[in-house]
Design an enzyme around this catalytic site. Structure first.
Site, PDB file in Angstrom:
ATOM      1  N   HIS A   1       1.256   3.862   1.967  1.00  0.00           N
ATOM      2  CA  HIS A   1       1.715   4.664   3.492  1.00  0.00           C
ATOM      3  C   HIS A   1       3.348   4.659   3.219  1.00  0.00           C
ATOM      4  O   HIS A   1       4.019   3.654   2.449  1.00  0.00           O
ATOM      5  CB  HIS A   1       1.563   4.013   4.504  1.00  0.00           C
TER       6      HIS A   1
ATOM      7  N   ASP B   1       0.091  -4.592   8.001  1.00  0.00           N
ATOM      8  CA  ASP B   1      -1.091  -3.478   8.313  1.00  0.00           C
ATOM      9  C   ASP B   1      -2.309  -4.067   8.305  1.00  0.00           C
ATOM     10  O   ASP B   1      -3.343  -2.847   7.747  1.00  0.00           O
ATOM     11  CB  ASP B   1      -0.494  -1.966   7.168  1.00  0.00           C
TER      12      ASP B   1
ATOM     13  N   HIS C   1       0.943  -1.162  -0.090  1.00  0.00           N
ATOM     14  CA  HIS C   1       0.032  -0.111   0.132  1.00  0.00           C
ATOM     15  C   HIS C   1       0.835   1.076  -0.121  1.00  0.00           C
ATOM     16  O   HIS C   1       2.023   1.136  -0.031  1.00  0.00           O
ATOM     17  CB  HIS C   1      -1.044  -0.275   1.184  1.00  0.00           C
TER      18      HIS C   1
ATOM     19  N   ASP D   1       6.059   4.404   5.013  1.00  0.00           N
ATOM     20  CA  ASP D   1       6.831   3.320   5.875  1.00  0.00           C
ATOM     21  C   ASP D   1       6.830   2.175   4.832  1.00  0.00           C
ATOM     22  O   ASP D   1       7.960   1.275   5.207  1.00  0.00           O
ATOM     23  CB  ASP D   1       6.567   2.937   7.078  1.00  0.00           C
ATOM     24  N   HIS D   2       6.250   2.078   3.794  1.00  0.00           N
ATOM     25  CA  HIS D   2       6.164   0.922   2.835  1.00  0.00           C
ATOM     26  C   HIS D   2       6.877   1.250   1.408  1.00  0.00           C
ATOM     27  O   HIS D   2       7.324   0.263   0.805  1.00  0.00           O
ATOM     28  CB  HIS D   2       4.843   0.192   2.626  1.00  0.00           C
TER      29      HIS D   2
ATOM     30  N   HIS E   1      -7.164  -2.064   5.759  1.00  0.00           N
ATOM     31  CA  HIS E   1      -6.402  -0.857   6.431  1.00  0.00           C
ATOM     32  C   HIS E   1      -7.108   0.391   6.024  1.00  0.00           C
ATOM     33  O   HIS E   1      -8.120   0.404   5.415  1.00  0.00           O
ATOM     34  CB  HIS E   1      -5.139  -1.095   5.431  1.00  0.00           C
TER      35      HIS E   1
HETATM   36 ZN   LIG Z   1      -0.031   1.584   6.330  1.00  0.00          ZN
END
Ligand SMILES: [Zn+2]
Length: 224
Positions: free
Chosen positions: A64, A210, A62, A66-67, A139
């Site tokens: 976000h 997540d 996804h 941090d990914h 999520h």
């Molecule tokens: Zn996330």
């Protein structure tokens, strides 16, 4: 299949854990498939025994940060490796625009072919040896779980058994290996399945992150 956890921390890195990324090494084809690419994933790769130049596919769960905040830096470094000819990136619908914007506004030119695929629940990739499927998780933004499955492999063929029965060497052995029934010139028939061990079930790995509990994650992970 060899799995390396490059990052398992959520949201922010810690001193001992980086943000999300998991590498799947496929030694038989000298390829690495990456799942998510948080910031500094390429630094984590330098600390591992994995070669960045072997990265062939990147699956993004996804959007976000941090990914994905490590994705553009890694793609740029792959270009400097000089040996990369193509990388396929898979992910949610806005991933292609994100990558296109970053390439454009940082004036980045990649010397290899970059193919961005927008995934939908179902089959994402298949080449006979491996199949990748994905499912929608739960999520705050659209997030996908991925499953990589090896194809089943035929069981060992007992050539010595066929030889002992006087079956003439040649194409008949190939048919027995495939589990077919053969008939010899002298009238004897043999079932190939009697000469082979049972097929070896292919292995599967699942990457889910997540998400709160959801049935799709459970189904995706069946027998992985
Ligand atoms: Zn996330």
């Amino acid at each position: 299949m060899e799995i390396t956890f490059l990052g398992t921390s959520s949201g922010v890195p810690t001193r001992t854990r980086n943000v999300s990324s998991v590498a799947l090494r496929l030694p038989q084809r000298k390829e690495i498939w990456l799942f998510d690419c948080g910031e500094a994933t390429q630094h984590q790769l330098l600390r591992s025994d994995l070669r960045t130049s072997q990265i062939r596919r990147i699956f993004i769960s996804h959007m976000h940060g941090d990914h994905i905040f490590g994705l553009m830096g890694l793609l740029a470094s792959c270009g400097l490796a000089g040996t990369v000819s193509q990388i396929d990136v898979y992910g949610p619908p806005t991933l292609d625009r994100y990558i296109a914007s970053c390439l454009r506004w940082s004036v980045m030119r990649l010397p290899y072919k970059l193919q961005v695929h927008t995934v939908e629940p179902g089959e994402v990739f298949s080449d006979g040896e491996f199949t990748v499927t994905c499912r929608l998780l739960h999520h705050r933004v659209p997030a996908f779980g991925y499953r990589v499955s090896e194809s089943d492999r035929p069981g060992r063929f007992h050539v010595e058994k066929a030889q002992a029965l006087g079956i003439p060497f040649g194409p008949l052995y190939g048919q027995l290996k495939q589990g077919k029934t053969i008939t010899l010139a002298d009238g004897r028939t043999f079932d190939g399945r009697d000469f082979c061990d049972p097929p070896q079930r292919g292995r599967s790995m699942v990457y889910c992150t997540d998400t709160v509990f959801c049935e799709s994650a459970v189904e995706l992970a069946q027998q992985a």
